[in-house]
Design a protein around this motif. Sequence first.
Motif, PDB file in Angstrom:
ATOM      1  N   TYR A  36      79.860  31.162  65.165  1.00  0.00           N
ATOM      2  CA  TYR A  36      80.540  30.708  63.952  1.00  0.00           C
ATOM      3  C   TYR A  36      81.590  29.656  64.330  1.00  0.00           C
ATOM      4  O   TYR A  36      82.791  29.838  64.125  1.00  0.00           O
ATOM      5  N   ALA A  37      81.161  28.540  64.863  1.00  0.00           N
ATOM      6  CA  ALA A  37      82.084  27.523  65.348  1.00  0.00           C
ATOM      7  C   ALA A  37      81.379  26.183  65.388  1.00  0.00           C
ATOM      8  O   ALA A  37      80.154  26.101  65.313  1.00  0.00           O
ATOM      9  N   GLU A  38      82.165  25.119  65.533  1.00  0.00           N
ATOM     10  CA  GLU A  38      81.584  23.781  65.573  1.00  0.00           C
ATOM     11  C   GLU A  38      80.869  23.500  66.879  1.00  0.00           C
ATOM     12  O   GLU A  38      79.949  22.678  66.920  1.00  0.00           O
ATOM     13  N   GLN A  39      81.291  24.170  67.950  1.00  0.00           N
ATOM     14  CA  GLN A  39      80.622  24.029  69.236  1.00  0.00           C
ATOM     15  C   GLN A  39      80.541  25.388  69.916  1.00  0.00           C
ATOM     16  O   GLN A  39      81.372  26.272  69.690  1.00  0.00           O
ATOM     17  N   VAL A  40      79.513  25.534  70.763  1.00  0.00           N
ATOM     18  CA  VAL A  40      79.364  26.763  71.531  1.00  0.00           C
ATOM     19  C   VAL A  40      78.770  26.417  72.885  1.00  0.00           C
ATOM     20  O   VAL A  40      77.914  25.527  72.997  1.00  0.00           O
ATOM     21  N   ALA A  41      79.248  27.092  73.928  1.00  0.00           N
ATOM     22  CA  ALA A  41      78.700  26.942  75.277  1.00  0.00           C
ATOM     23  C   ALA A  41      77.771  28.126  75.540  1.00  0.00           C
ATOM     24  O   ALA A  41      78.146  29.281  75.349  1.00  0.00           O
ATOM     25  N   VAL A  42      76.548  27.819  75.975  1.00  0.00           N
ATOM     26  CA  VAL A  42      75.488  28.825  76.080  1.00  0.00           C
ATOM     27  C   VAL A  42      74.815  28.728  77.449  1.00  0.00           C
ATOM     28  O   VAL A  42      74.539  27.624  77.909  1.00  0.00           O
ATOM     29  N   PRO A  43      74.519  29.865  78.098  1.00  0.00           N
ATOM     30  CA  PRO A  43      73.690  29.788  79.304  1.00  0.00           C
ATOM     31  C   PRO A  43      72.406  29.023  79.016  1.00  0.00           C
ATOM     32  O   PRO A  43      71.745  29.248  77.991  1.00  0.00           O
ATOM     33  N   ALA A  44      72.052  28.111  79.913  1.00  0.00           N
ATOM     34  CA  ALA A  44      70.938  27.200  79.650  1.00  0.00           C
ATOM     35  C   ALA A  44      69.638  27.930  79.356  1.00  0.00           C
ATOM     36  O   ALA A  44      68.824  27.460  78.549  1.00  0.00           O
ATOM     37  N   GLY A  45      69.425  29.081  79.971  1.00  0.00           N
ATOM     38  CA  GLY A  45      68.183  29.817  79.753  1.00  0.00           C
ATOM     39  C   GLY A  45      68.039  30.383  78.363  1.00  0.00           C
ATOM     40  O   GLY A  45      66.928  30.750  77.950  1.00  0.00           O
ATOM     41  N   GLN A  46      69.149  30.452  77.628  1.00  0.00           N
ATOM     42  CA  GLN A  46      69.113  30.989  76.271  1.00  0.00           C
ATOM     43  C   GLN A  46      69.019  29.882  75.218  1.00  0.00           C
ATOM     44  O   GLN A  46      69.108  30.156  74.018  1.00  0.00           O
ATOM     45  N   VAL A  47      68.839  28.662  75.678  1.00  0.00           N
ATOM     46  CA  VAL A  47      68.675  27.505  74.794  1.00  0.00           C
ATOM     47  C   VAL A  47      67.241  27.017  74.917  1.00  0.00           C
ATOM     48  O   VAL A  47      66.727  26.835  76.022  1.00  0.00           O
ATOM     49  N   THR A  94      69.461  36.851  82.635  1.00  0.00           N
ATOM     50  CA  THR A  94      68.095  36.735  83.153  1.00  0.00           C
ATOM     51  C   THR A  94      67.080  37.317  82.180  1.00  0.00           C
ATOM     52  O   THR A  94      66.003  36.744  81.981  1.00  0.00           O
ATOM     53  N   GLU A  95      67.405  38.442  81.564  1.00  0.00           N
ATOM     54  CA  GLU A  95      66.485  39.057  80.602  1.00  0.00           C
ATOM     55  C   GLU A  95      66.397  38.232  79.324  1.00  0.00           C
ATOM     56  O   GLU A  95      65.313  38.034  78.766  1.00  0.00           O
ATOM     57  N   LYS A  96      67.537  37.741  78.845  1.00  0.00           N
ATOM     58  CA  LYS A  96      67.518  36.918  77.639  1.00  0.00           C
ATOM     59  C   LYS A  96      66.749  35.624  77.884  1.00  0.00           C
ATOM     60  O   LYS A  96      66.035  35.130  76.993  1.00  0.00           O
ATOM     61  N   THR A  97      66.886  35.083  79.082  1.00  0.00           N
ATOM     62  CA  THR A  97      66.135  33.873  79.419  1.00  0.00           C
ATOM     63  C   THR A  97      64.636  34.137  79.349  1.00  0.00           C
ATOM     64  O   THR A  97      63.881  33.338  78.772  1.00  0.00           O
ATOM     65  N   ALA A  98      64.202  35.254  79.919  1.00  0.00           N
ATOM     66  CA  ALA A  98      62.772  35.586  79.895  1.00  0.00           C
ATOM     67  C   ALA A  98      62.285  35.796  78.466  1.00  0.00           C
ATOM     68  O   ALA A  98      61.174  35.363  78.104  1.00  0.00           O
ATOM     69  N   ILE A  99      63.107  36.420  77.642  1.00  0.00           N
ATOM     70  CA  ILE A  99      62.719  36.662  76.255  1.00  0.00           C
ATOM     71  C   ILE A  99      62.612  35.341  75.491  1.00  0.00           C
ATOM     72  O   ILE A  99      61.646  35.110  74.746  1.00  0.00           O
ATOM     73  N   VAL A 111      62.184  40.720  67.679  1.00  0.00           N
ATOM     74  CA  VAL A 111      60.840  41.194  67.338  1.00  0.00           C
ATOM     75  C   VAL A 111      59.892  41.086  68.523  1.00  0.00           C
ATOM     76  O   VAL A 111      59.169  42.033  68.852  1.00  0.00           O
ATOM     77  N   TRP A 112      59.866  39.930  69.188  1.00  0.00           N
ATOM     78  CA  TRP A 112      58.919  39.777  70.295  1.00  0.00           C
ATOM     79  C   TRP A 112      59.252  40.735  71.440  1.00  0.00           C
ATOM     80  O   TRP A 112      58.359  41.367  72.012  1.00  0.00           O
ATOM     81  N   SER A 113      60.530  40.869  71.763  1.00  0.00           N
ATOM     82  CA  SER A 113      60.901  41.735  72.889  1.00  0.00           C
ATOM     83  C   SER A 113      60.612  43.195  72.594  1.00  0.00           C
ATOM     84  O   SER A 113      60.239  43.952  73.500  1.00  0.00           O
ATOM     85  N   ASN A 114      60.741  43.609  71.341  1.00  0.00           N
ATOM     86  CA  ASN A 114      60.553  45.026  71.011  1.00  0.00           C
ATOM     87  C   ASN A 114      59.124  45.373  70.625  1.00  0.00           C
ATOM     88  O   ASN A 114      58.565  46.351  71.123  1.00  0.00           O
TER      89      ASN A 114
END
Length: 324
Positions: free
Chosen positions: A92-103, A268-273, A125-128
Amino acid sequence: MRAVVIEGAGGPEVLTVREVPAPVPAAGEVLVDVVAAGLNRADVQQRRGLYPPPAGASDVPGLEVSGHVADPGDSGFAVGDAVVALLAGGGYAEQVAVPAGQVVPAPSGVGLVEAAALPETAATVWSNLVLQAGLAAGDHVLIHGASGGIGLMAIQVGLALGAVPHVTAGSTAKLDVARSLGVDSLINYRDQDFVAEVVAATDGHGADVILDVVGAAYLARNIEALATGGRLVVIGLQGGARAELDLAALMGKRASVAGTTLRSRPVTEKTAIMRAVQENVWPLVASGAVRPFVDRTFPLAEVADAHTYFDSGEHTGKILLTLA
């Protein structure tokens, strides 16, 4: 930059928009100029003081965004690329810094604002359903809360995989949305017994997979509704966190119960998902087999109104905040 600050645990009135320092991306992170952010139940629980962000995550709520890359770091993206991102917080902001694997690149076939409705729902949904429960063609899948963002995504993914969805919701209008997607087994949980309905609809077989957002209040009945070898995946606790489990019933069906969260998983898990989502769900979005359902959009300044609307339970699909 402008961002939403939670002044204290409570109702929508505790949400205010303030000027705060812009995030500085660390090594391995991408800085994103946010176009839109999805509103999720986790944000509401955080606002109520019931779901604090994981250690090291931003206190600003928001678990998914769409936008443009402002600083790609060494990610391989270019400045200006249209992307979506899965977050541990800060959306909820104008900018956000995100681990590259989650982008990941924004999917084709939908606008960039609408795309903000996809990262959390598609990843959940896909992960579950697929990675955890192994949903496959021909499986009967019971989806609780079918009118929410996750429920509507689960229906579409299930149908695309060749599974047979059975869904619950609390009104005819909400069930009609599932009907419009091609679901025949529609259960109004207010006046129908979902166990009896699923057992009857499957000629006594039961549900091979159940995706549950209710938790404790449904545990015993979910076990009853499972097929032999069935898999119950609990992803929400709207009906409480503690319940008795009849192990004899579970063992008799050779069934399994899993409980999962997404927000607190390691990068690492979020990146794989997210890679699995990009590979498997984005083509479905591009083809039109899967689409985001956006109920309403609110500008960031009206975040309290957006949460009030979410709390009313009247929405079908996703609520978005826009920052254009």
